[in-house]
Write a protein that holds these residues in place. Structure first.
Motif, PDB file in Angstrom:
ATOM      1  N   GLN A  28      -3.380   6.872  -3.821  1.00 57.47           N
ATOM      2  CA  GLN A  28      -3.364   5.659  -3.019  1.00 57.47           C
ATOM      3  C   GLN A  28      -3.361   4.456  -3.942  1.00 57.47           C
ATOM      4  OE1 GLN A  28      -6.467   5.314  -0.116  1.00 57.47           O
ATOM      5  NE2 GLN A  28      -5.740   3.368   0.670  1.00 57.47           N
ATOM      6  N   ASN A  53       0.572   5.541   0.006  1.00 51.71           N
ATOM      7  CA  ASN A  53      -0.227   6.756   0.109  1.00 51.71           C
ATOM      8  C   ASN A  53       0.706   7.944  -0.015  1.00 51.71           C
ATOM      9  OD1 ASN A  53      -3.105   5.905   1.082  1.00 51.71           O
ATOM     10  ND2 ASN A  53      -1.693   4.679   2.278  1.00 51.71           N
ATOM     11  N   THR A  54       0.404   8.837  -0.924  1.00 54.36           N
ATOM     12  CA  THR A  54       1.188  10.063  -1.027  1.00 54.36           C
ATOM     13  C   THR A  54       0.249  11.242  -0.874  1.00 54.36           C
ATOM     14  OG1 THR A  54       0.934  10.211  -3.430  1.00 54.36           O
ATOM     15  CG2 THR A  54       2.842   8.991  -2.593  1.00 54.36           C
ATOM     16  N   PRO A  61      -2.443   3.880   7.438  1.00 50.51           N
ATOM     17  CA  PRO A  61      -1.519   4.093   6.320  1.00 50.51           C
ATOM     18  C   PRO A  61      -0.122   3.563   6.571  1.00 50.51           C
ATOM     19  CG  PRO A  61      -1.915   6.139   7.500  1.00 50.51           C
ATOM     20  CD  PRO A  61      -2.868   5.143   8.058  1.00 50.51           C
ATOM     21  N   SER A 100       6.482   8.557   2.207  1.00 50.44           N
ATOM     22  CA  SER A 100       5.309   9.377   1.873  1.00 50.44           C
ATOM     23  C   SER A 100       5.044  10.391   2.970  1.00 50.44           C
ATOM     24  CB  SER A 100       4.076   8.488   1.689  1.00 50.44           C
ATOM     25  OG  SER A 100       4.302   7.506   0.709  1.00 50.44           O
ATOM     26  N   GLY A 103      -3.455  13.572  -3.787  1.00 48.54           N
ATOM     27  CA  GLY A 103      -3.303  12.339  -3.030  1.00 48.54           C
ATOM     28  C   GLY A 103      -3.405  11.162  -3.966  1.00 48.54           C
ATOM     29  N   SER A 131      -9.803   1.329   4.361  1.00 47.14           N
ATOM     30  CA  SER A 131      -8.586   1.290   3.559  1.00 47.14           C
ATOM     31  C   SER A 131      -7.614   2.412   3.884  1.00 47.14           C
ATOM     32  CB  SER A 131      -8.936   1.333   2.066  1.00 47.14           C
ATOM     33  OG  SER A 131      -9.605   2.549   1.750  1.00 47.14           O
ATOM     34  N   LYS A 132      -8.100   3.469   4.562  1.00 47.50           N
ATOM     35  CA  LYS A 132      -7.257   4.620   4.859  1.00 47.50           C
ATOM     36  C   LYS A 132      -6.942   4.767   6.342  1.00 47.50           C
ATOM     37  CE  LYS A 132      -9.017   7.318   0.936  1.00 47.50           C
ATOM     38  NZ  LYS A 132      -9.670   8.573   0.515  1.00 47.50           N
ATOM     39  N   GLN A 157       0.838  -1.196   0.000  1.00 43.75           N
ATOM     40  CA  GLN A 157       0.000   0.000   0.000  1.00 43.75           C
ATOM     41  C   GLN A 157       0.873   1.245   0.000  1.00 43.75           C
ATOM     42  OE1 GLN A 157      -3.346  -0.042   2.642  1.00 43.75           O
ATOM     43  NE2 GLN A 157      -3.252   2.147   2.975  1.00 43.75           N
ATOM     44  N   ASP A 160      -3.982   0.889  -5.333  1.00 47.56           N
ATOM     45  CA  ASP A 160      -4.990  -0.161  -5.224  1.00 47.56           C
ATOM     46  C   ASP A 160      -4.256  -1.493  -5.315  1.00 47.56           C
ATOM     47  OD1 ASP A 160      -7.027  -2.015  -5.466  1.00 47.56           O
ATOM     48  OD2 ASP A 160      -8.236  -0.772  -6.801  1.00 47.56           O
TER      49      ASP A 160
END
Length: 774
Positions: free
Chosen positions: A149, A112-113, A255, A304, A147, A251-252, A110, A151
């Protein structure tokens, strides 16, 4: 034309050109921001082995131009071609996929930026992969993405394709080199007058009608800023909120979770700066044994950045200190590097007279109460943060500009203050002690994003067992005992020493050890939920299409934006503005195909290129975006390559903005298009006191000239008329609302002097569940 395959058998690249079966499909398929495929049937002659899975396949044209590089994706399918004196002869149907197959086969953690240039997001994505000799040529000038993310259910190529689409760029991985460039960077001129356009191979049509009234739906967003009051009685543990609070999707919510159990620091999560080789992984976790006495040189930081929105809990667990130590642990840093002055929040570790101390850092300065850890004990350093605004970075949507280049819509930062608690908890022997609060307070200005470094050594001797980052909705609880001082109530698990939990259904439950006292006032801050939506229209286009009032000029489009995700109604407005920029043009929906032979000799054509078409006889002058290129090759001499080029403009086929015609069932669709920008939300409104006779409020903002603050008993009912819901209008920020019952609900918005008034987008709300006193 030449085809070679390296079967990795020590013979190198072998020429298979003579083994190509004439009359069978020999095709290269290129699609915008997707892997390239090559299909060919081979009849290996004596001495040529059947192509092997993972064989390196390369196709050149007669001039040596590379048309395809990739790998045989599966074992070739064998087809009986006939028999000869030595037995049956089989043809091999080979399918190869471009070089990115090496990345798409790998597990994709995963990612996330936040607020990163797309190039940085792509670098983060590459850092988590085994590159296998792949070189990335990524320009620094790529647009920003609010942003991104990953998948995990999709491949590397699919995720990079989504990222490239979002910024209206095209990527390709050819001959071991990954490149990314804006759509339209390369233009091919097809002119009837110059003889470069053959109308016999040209098909053009308008796929969709224009649209000048667009309604866009997005994700569930937080809306009203609520402060709800309860009173404890010494026994009640469960309190039900009036509204369902907004919560981050699952899912968030986590992170980052790192237990430092690998053989080395994982480059898929962390950036390691350690010129002196002081940092390692041991049985105690992330371990530091020194430093060069300068912050920002010996450190471990996340790849990130974090978006500082909503509630965030960051833990560095099982921390143990050595004899000499100086540095910052569990630190959040603003722009300018991981220095002391740039540390927004963190734990400063120092030593004086042989005694180690932990001091809370707030905006680069020591604050609060220092803590002296016991030698040999294990501790958790926990940072709790909450900002009233969950979304600190608005999404950016890119479309073709009116002239050359790309037009961007949205992408602004969202201002917000914040509150924080820094605490230390002894967890020696697996027994969690009571957390010790080192600092608790508010930060009037918080940047939208920050970098996170769990370890930043001046000279540190310490170890960190694990690091976790949890995200929640904008939830913050403060309670005030009778004749006492207000204190933040910790939300979390009992092992974290928390006081309570707050679930998605709005149930606030205290742990028995933290039961609110009789008369204790509990203030719960949260946001309610709402489907994001926006409706915009082009008055100029409606007037033009209406032909002076002779016809209805409105052409509606309703649907949802799926990528880049519209996290809020503001994002929906930006997406609608971007769509209006292209959908109101009659030439925005061109689509079609063009067939040509050997056009690569004047410059190879790739998806993302632009076809500048000019035909006087057909009355067409258009710039068309190439979406796919199909190359059918022959083994003739000289070689012939038939290019079938599919093109479509933004409104004909989704490119940077992916849409769906579906409208969520929970979406409240606006009755009229927006004509003005809503006023700012009252996200700094504060309740100064609640008595038996009044609720006293400070809006903490100056209203527009001629405007003020309107208080109603019902949300979404703000109009210039009085109505039964109107409580009062105040021209000043200090508002006193008379109380009439033990349970009351009030909604407040700012308004201006327009006719009709323009209001805040969302309400600030005060819900009171307190008894009336005489």
């Amino acid at each position: 034309m030449k085809l070679t395959i390296d079967n990795h058998d020590g013979k190198g690249a072998v020429d298979y050109t003579g083994a190509i079966v004439a009359g069978r499909e020999f095709r290269i398929q290129r699609r915008l921001n997707e892997p390239v495929t090559c299909a060919v049937t081979l009849l290996p002659s004596t001495g040529l082995p059947a192509p092997a899975r993972n064989g390196r396949l390369i196709v050149y044209d007669d001039s040596g131009l590379l048309l395809f590089t990739g790998y045989v994706a599966t074992e070739p399918a064998l087809e009986l071609a006939g028999r000869c004196t030595s037995g049956a002869v089989y043809a091999a149907a080979v399918t190869a996929i471009s070089d990115d197959i090496l990345l798409s086969r790998q597990y994709l953690p995963q990612v996330n930026t936040a607020a990163a240039a797309a190039g940085q997001a792509l670098q983060v994505l590459l850092a988590r992969m085994e590159l296998a000799g792949i070189v990335a040529t990524i320009p620094q000038s790529l647009p920003n993405t609010a942003g991104f993310q990953v998948d995990a259910a999709h491949t590397w190529a699919e995720n990079v394709g989504a990222l490239a689409n979002a910024i209206r760029n095209a990527w390709r991985l050819m001959d071991g080199t990954l490149t990314i460039a804006p759509v339209g960077s390369v233009t091919h001129t097809l002119s009837e007058s110059q003889g470069t356009l053959s109308l016999s191979g040209f098909q053009l049509s308008l796929l969709k009608a224009l649209a000048n009234d667009i309604t866009v739906c997005g994700e569930i967003e937080p809306c009203a800023h609520v402060t709800e009051y309860f009173q404890g009685d010494g026994t009640t543990l469960l309190f039900n909120l009036t509204e369902q609070p907004y919560a981050e999707p699952a899912s968030k919510q986590k992170p980052l979770v790192e237990t430092f159990q690998g053989p080395a620091i994982d480059p898929q999560f962390w950036m390691l700066d350690d010129p002196g080789a002081y940092i390692s992984l041991t049985s105690s976790g992330l371990t530091c044994a020194g430093g060069n006495s300068q912050l920002g040189v010996t450190m471990v930081s996340s790849l990130s950045d974090l978006e500082l929105g909503g509630s965030i809990v960051i833990e560095a667990a099982n921390v143990q200190f050595g004899a000499q130590t100086s540095g910052i642990l569990n630190g959040l840093y603003g722009g300018g590097g991981a220095t002391l002055t740039n540390c927004i929040l963190g734990f400063q570790i120092s030593q004086a007279g042989g005694v180690t101390g932990i001091a809370p850092l707030v905006n680069g300065a020591a604050a609060g109460t220092p803590f002296a850890p016991v030698a040999g004990h294990l501790y958790t350093l926990r940072l709790r943060f909450c900002a009233a605004e969950l979304q600190r970075l608005q999404q950016t949507y890119y479309v073709t500009g009116a002239g050359a280049g790309i037009a961007a819509f949205g992408g602004l930062d969202v201002n917000s203050a914040g509150s924080a608690v820094l605490e230390v908890q002894d967890v020696t022997g697996g027994i969690a002690g009571a957390p010790v609060t080192l600092w608790s307070g508010s930060l009037p200005v918080v940047p939208p994003t920050c970098s996170f470094a769990p370890l930043n050594a001046g000279y540190l001797q310490c170890s960190i067992g694990s690091v976790t980052v949890d995200r929640q909705g904008p939830q913050w609880i403060v309670s005030t005992p009778p004749n006492g001082t207000a204190a933040v109530r910790r939300i979390g698990t009992a092992a974290q020493g928390a006081d309570c939990t707050l679930d998605r259904l709005g149930r606030l439950k205290f742990y028995p050890a933290s039961t609110p006292q009789a008369g204790e006032v509990i203030a719960v801050s949260y946001r309610t939920r709402h489907r994001s939506v926006a409706r915009l229209a082009s008055a100029a286009s409606i007037a033009t299409e209406g032909q002076g009032g002779l016809l209805p000029g409105t052409a509606c489009w309703l649907g949802s934006v799926t990528n880049p995700p519209a996290r809020s109604s503001v994002d929906c407005e930006s997406a609608a503005s971007a769509m209006l920029a292209v959908a109101t043009s009659r030439a925005a929906a061109w689509t079609g195909k063009y067939t040509a032979w050997n056009p690569e000799q004047q410059g190879d054509i790739w998806p993302g290129d632009t076809l500048a078409v000019s035909s006087a006889s057909a009355g067409v002058t258009a710039s068309l975006t190439v979406r796919a290129v199909q190359i059918d090759l022959t083994t003739s001499v000289p070689a012939l390559a038939k290019y079938t080029i599919s093109f479509a403009n933004d409104w004909a086929e989704d490119l940077s903005i992916k849409t769906s015609s579906s409208v969520p069932a929970d979406a409240w669709l606006p009755q009229q298009p927006e004509t003005t920008t809503p006023l700012a939300n009252l996200n700094t409104l504060a309740v100064t006191s609640v008595t038996g006779s009044a609720i006293n409020i400070s809006a903490n903002v100056t209203p527009p000239t001629g405007g003020g603050f309107e208080v109603r008993r019902r949300d979404w009912a703000f109009t210039p008329g009085p109505g039964p819901d109107l409580v009062l209008r105040s021209p000043v920020p200090s508002i006193s609302i008379p109380r009439a019952a033990a349970t009351e609900q009030y909604y407040i918005r700012m308004y201006d002097a327009s006719t009709p008034p323009n209001y805040s987008r969302f309400s600030a709300a005060v819900f009171v569940n307190l008894p009336l006193t005489a």
